[in-house]
Motif scaffolding. Structure first.
Motif, PDB file in Angstrom:
ATOM      1  N   ALA A   1     -57.001  23.717  16.077  1.00 56.66           N
ATOM      2  CA  ALA A   1     -56.778  22.814  17.301  1.00 56.66           C
ATOM      3  C   ALA A   1     -55.431  23.568  18.021  1.00 56.66           C
ATOM      4  O   ALA A   1     -55.587  23.652  19.231  1.00 56.66           O
ATOM      5  N   PHE A   2     -54.482  23.886  17.085  1.00 57.13           N
ATOM      6  CA  PHE A   2     -53.222  24.374  17.796  1.00 57.13           C
ATOM      7  C   PHE A   2     -53.700  25.725  18.614  1.00 57.13           C
ATOM      8  O   PHE A   2     -52.879  26.052  19.735  1.00 57.13           O
ATOM      9  N   SER A   3     -54.444  26.406  18.164  1.00 54.62           N
ATOM     10  CA  SER A   3     -54.720  27.879  18.385  1.00 54.62           C
ATOM     11  C   SER A   3     -55.602  27.803  19.664  1.00 54.62           C
ATOM     12  O   SER A   3     -55.367  28.478  20.664  1.00 54.62           O
ATOM     13  N   SER A   4     -56.407  26.778  19.563  1.00 55.06           N
ATOM     14  CA  SER A   4     -57.282  26.550  20.763  1.00 55.06           C
ATOM     15  C   SER A   4     -56.399  26.125  22.180  1.00 55.06           C
ATOM     16  O   SER A   4     -56.535  26.735  23.220  1.00 55.06           O
TER      17      SER A   4
ATOM     18  N   PHE B   1     -47.114  16.521  22.354  1.00 51.55           N
ATOM     19  CA  PHE B   1     -47.368  14.863  22.806  1.00 51.55           C
ATOM     20  C   PHE B   1     -46.655  14.951  24.156  1.00 51.55           C
ATOM     21  O   PHE B   1     -47.188  14.486  25.190  1.00 51.55           O
ATOM     22  N   LEU B   2     -45.226  14.868  24.151  1.00 55.09           N
ATOM     23  CA  LEU B   2     -44.569  14.919  25.238  1.00 55.09           C
ATOM     24  C   LEU B   2     -44.888  15.736  26.348  1.00 55.09           C
ATOM     25  O   LEU B   2     -45.103  15.406  27.802  1.00 55.09           O
ATOM     26  N   PHE B   3     -44.797  17.145  26.255  1.00 56.52           N
ATOM     27  CA  PHE B   3     -45.229  18.121  27.128  1.00 56.52           C
ATOM     28  C   PHE B   3     -46.567  17.749  27.898  1.00 56.52           C
ATOM     29  O   PHE B   3     -47.009  18.040  28.976  1.00 56.52           O
ATOM     30  N   ASP B   4     -47.593  17.509  26.734  1.00 54.83           N
ATOM     31  CA  ASP B   4     -49.028  17.488  27.540  1.00 54.83           C
ATOM     32  C   ASP B   4     -49.494  16.400  28.373  1.00 54.83           C
ATOM     33  O   ASP B   4     -49.990  16.235  29.136  1.00 54.83           O
ATOM     34  N   HIS B   5     -48.593  15.231  27.903  1.00 58.09           N
ATOM     35  CA  HIS B   5     -48.797  13.836  28.734  1.00 58.09           C
ATOM     36  C   HIS B   5     -47.920  14.317  30.245  1.00 58.09           C
ATOM     37  O   HIS B   5     -48.506  13.998  31.123  1.00 58.09           O
ATOM     38  N   ALA B   6     -46.871  15.176  30.171  1.00 58.86           N
ATOM     39  CA  ALA B   6     -46.319  15.347  31.390  1.00 58.86           C
ATOM     40  C   ALA B   6     -47.236  16.399  32.102  1.00 58.86           C
ATOM     41  O   ALA B   6     -47.214  16.250  33.559  1.00 58.86           O
ATOM     42  N   GLU B   7     -47.912  17.372  31.497  1.00 60.49           N
ATOM     43  CA  GLU B   7     -48.660  18.291  32.095  1.00 60.49           C
ATOM     44  C   GLU B   7     -49.841  17.514  32.775  1.00 60.49           C
ATOM     45  O   GLU B   7     -50.334  17.719  33.987  1.00 60.49           O
TER      46      GLU B   7
ATOM     47  N   LEU C   1     -57.360  18.734  29.555  1.00 54.33           N
ATOM     48  CA  LEU C   1     -55.969  17.888  29.556  1.00 54.33           C
ATOM     49  C   LEU C   1     -56.372  16.509  28.784  1.00 54.33           C
ATOM     50  O   LEU C   1     -55.594  16.211  28.128  1.00 54.33           O
ATOM     51  N   LYS C   2     -57.302  16.157  29.077  1.00 53.48           N
ATOM     52  CA  LYS C   2     -57.565  14.751  28.391  1.00 53.48           C
ATOM     53  C   LYS C   2     -57.865  15.048  26.936  1.00 53.48           C
ATOM     54  O   LYS C   2     -57.408  14.089  26.287  1.00 53.48           O
ATOM     55  N   TYR C   3     -58.634  16.026  26.573  1.00 51.81           N
ATOM     56  CA  TYR C   3     -58.777  16.578  25.085  1.00 51.81           C
ATOM     57  C   TYR C   3     -57.206  16.800  24.477  1.00 51.81           C
ATOM     58  O   TYR C   3     -56.945  16.172  23.389  1.00 51.81           O
ATOM     59  N   HIS C   4     -56.236  17.326  25.050  1.00 51.14           N
ATOM     60  CA  HIS C   4     -55.118  17.654  24.635  1.00 51.14           C
ATOM     61  C   HIS C   4     -54.389  16.455  24.223  1.00 51.14           C
ATOM     62  O   HIS C   4     -53.610  16.221  23.277  1.00 51.14           O
ATOM     63  N   THR C   5     -54.338  15.381  25.414  1.00 52.26           N
ATOM     64  CA  THR C   5     -53.519  14.181  25.303  1.00 52.26           C
ATOM     65  C   THR C   5     -54.105  13.494  24.101  1.00 52.26           C
ATOM     66  O   THR C   5     -53.285  12.816  23.333  1.00 52.26           O
ATOM     67  N   LEU C   6     -55.310  13.395  24.058  1.00 49.50           N
ATOM     68  CA  LEU C   6     -56.009  12.413  23.024  1.00 49.50           C
ATOM     69  C   LEU C   6     -55.763  13.075  21.642  1.00 49.50           C
ATOM     70  O   LEU C   6     -55.340  12.257  20.843  1.00 49.50           O
ATOM     71  N   HIS C   7     -55.647  14.221  21.357  1.00 50.24           N
ATOM     72  CA  HIS C   7     -55.298  15.193  20.280  1.00 50.24           C
ATOM     73  C   HIS C   7     -53.841  14.555  20.000  1.00 50.24           C
ATOM     74  O   HIS C   7     -53.681  14.122  18.698  1.00 50.24           O
ATOM     75  N   ALA C   8     -52.898  14.693  20.738  1.00 51.29           N
ATOM     76  CA  ALA C   8     -51.654  14.461  20.512  1.00 51.29           C
ATOM     77  C   ALA C   8     -51.308  13.040  20.200  1.00 51.29           C
ATOM     78  O   ALA C   8     -50.540  12.614  19.044  1.00 51.29           O
ATOM     79  N   ASP C   9     -51.930  12.199  20.871  1.00 48.58           N
ATOM     80  CA  ASP C   9     -51.774  10.605  20.572  1.00 48.58           C
ATOM     81  C   ASP C   9     -52.469  10.366  19.122  1.00 48.58           C
ATOM     82  O   ASP C   9     -51.773   9.533  18.463  1.00 48.58           O
ATOM     83  N   ALA C  10     -53.511  10.823  18.689  1.00 51.32           N
ATOM     84  CA  ALA C  10     -54.019  10.556  17.390  1.00 51.32           C
ATOM     85  C   ALA C  10     -53.093  10.953  16.238  1.00 51.32           C
ATOM     86  O   ALA C  10     -52.865  10.334  15.380  1.00 51.32           O
TER      87      ALA C  10
END
Length: 255
Positions: free
Chosen positions: A42-45, A103-109, A135-144
């Protein structure tokens, strides 16, 4: 478009692209080191996504604003010419730090790109709509993962609380205002850093509450500004040297 507006848009896009390029490189350093295989992938993707976003933004600079070739611009600039915030420059540290930064950066993005869906500058409007799903996937991943690890035990919770307190001053630096901001807000190109900061706070707060994390009083936080104006941490220069090492062997080569 006036000269002042063109300069202001160039500055905005450069900041966005530099953030994504540097954080993409940082997140790629987790490849092979993730706590579980799923996170390694996930982080690599997501790192690859960010570098792709940076390339798309550099292309807008080249094609719409008479900018340089994206590879030359990404790999040949001096440290002081980069406009990335301090948050993205920091080493990956331990996983709790990298996760909280994510989490913090991707929500800002996500907030920034969402605002650009109504931008009067069409290339940014089109790109923001194209990237909406990623971007939706990134924030969902961070939140989870924030919520899951905060419920995984006392040590896990305490480490994420400490990471939040470490990252917040750096994250506030994402929203360092530009001198030319009125040129953009007046032309409905984007709403300005203060408006984005407030939307970001509204987005991250419910997740922090769900995770039972304590948000420090924003009034007591000193934002780590300077990155937007070429003042960087000691971590950026060695990262740039490593990132551009192969390209600088022969900048005119065709790959």
């Amino acid at each position: 478009m006036t000269t002042a507006q063109q300069q202001a848009i160039t500055d905005l896009i450069t900041k966005m692209a530099d953030d994504e390029l540097i954080l993409g490189h940082r997140n790629s350093e987790w490849t092979g080191l993730g706590p579980i295989m799923e996170e390694d992938i996930a982080f690599s993707s997501m790192a690859q996504d960010k570098i792709g976003h940076a390339w798309a933004l550099y292309r807008i600079l080249q094609e719409q604003l008479q900018g340089q070739d994206p590879d030359q611009f990404a790999f040949m600039r001096a440290e002081a010419d980069f406009k990335c915030c301090h948050l993205v420059e920091m080493p990956i540290g331990t996983y709790d730090f990298s996760l909280m930064r994510h989490f913090l950066f991707d929500h800002a993005e996500a907030v920034r790109y969402d605002s650009l869906q109504q931008s009067s500058f069409e290339p940014l409007q089109q790109l923001s709509r194209k990237l909406k799903g990623e971007l939706k996937y990134h924030t969902l991943h961070a939140d989870a993962w924030i919520i899951q690890l905060c419920r995984a035990g006392e040590e896990s919770y305490n480490r994420l609380q400490a990471a939040l307190e470490t990252c917040l001053p750096l994250a506030f630096g994402i929203f360092e205002p530009a001198k030319e901001e009125q040129e953009l807000t007046g032309a409905n190109i984007y709403p300005g850093e203060r408006a984005l900061f407030e939307r970001w706070m509204d987005n991250i707060y419910p997740v922090l509450v769900n995770a039972s994390l304590n948000m420090p009083d924003p009034a007591g936080i000193s934002p780590q500004f300077g990155g937007r104006y070429g003042e960087h941490t000691p971590h950026l220069r060695p990262l740039l040297q490593e990132m551009g090492e192969v390209f600088r062997l022969d900048p005119t080569a065709n790959w």
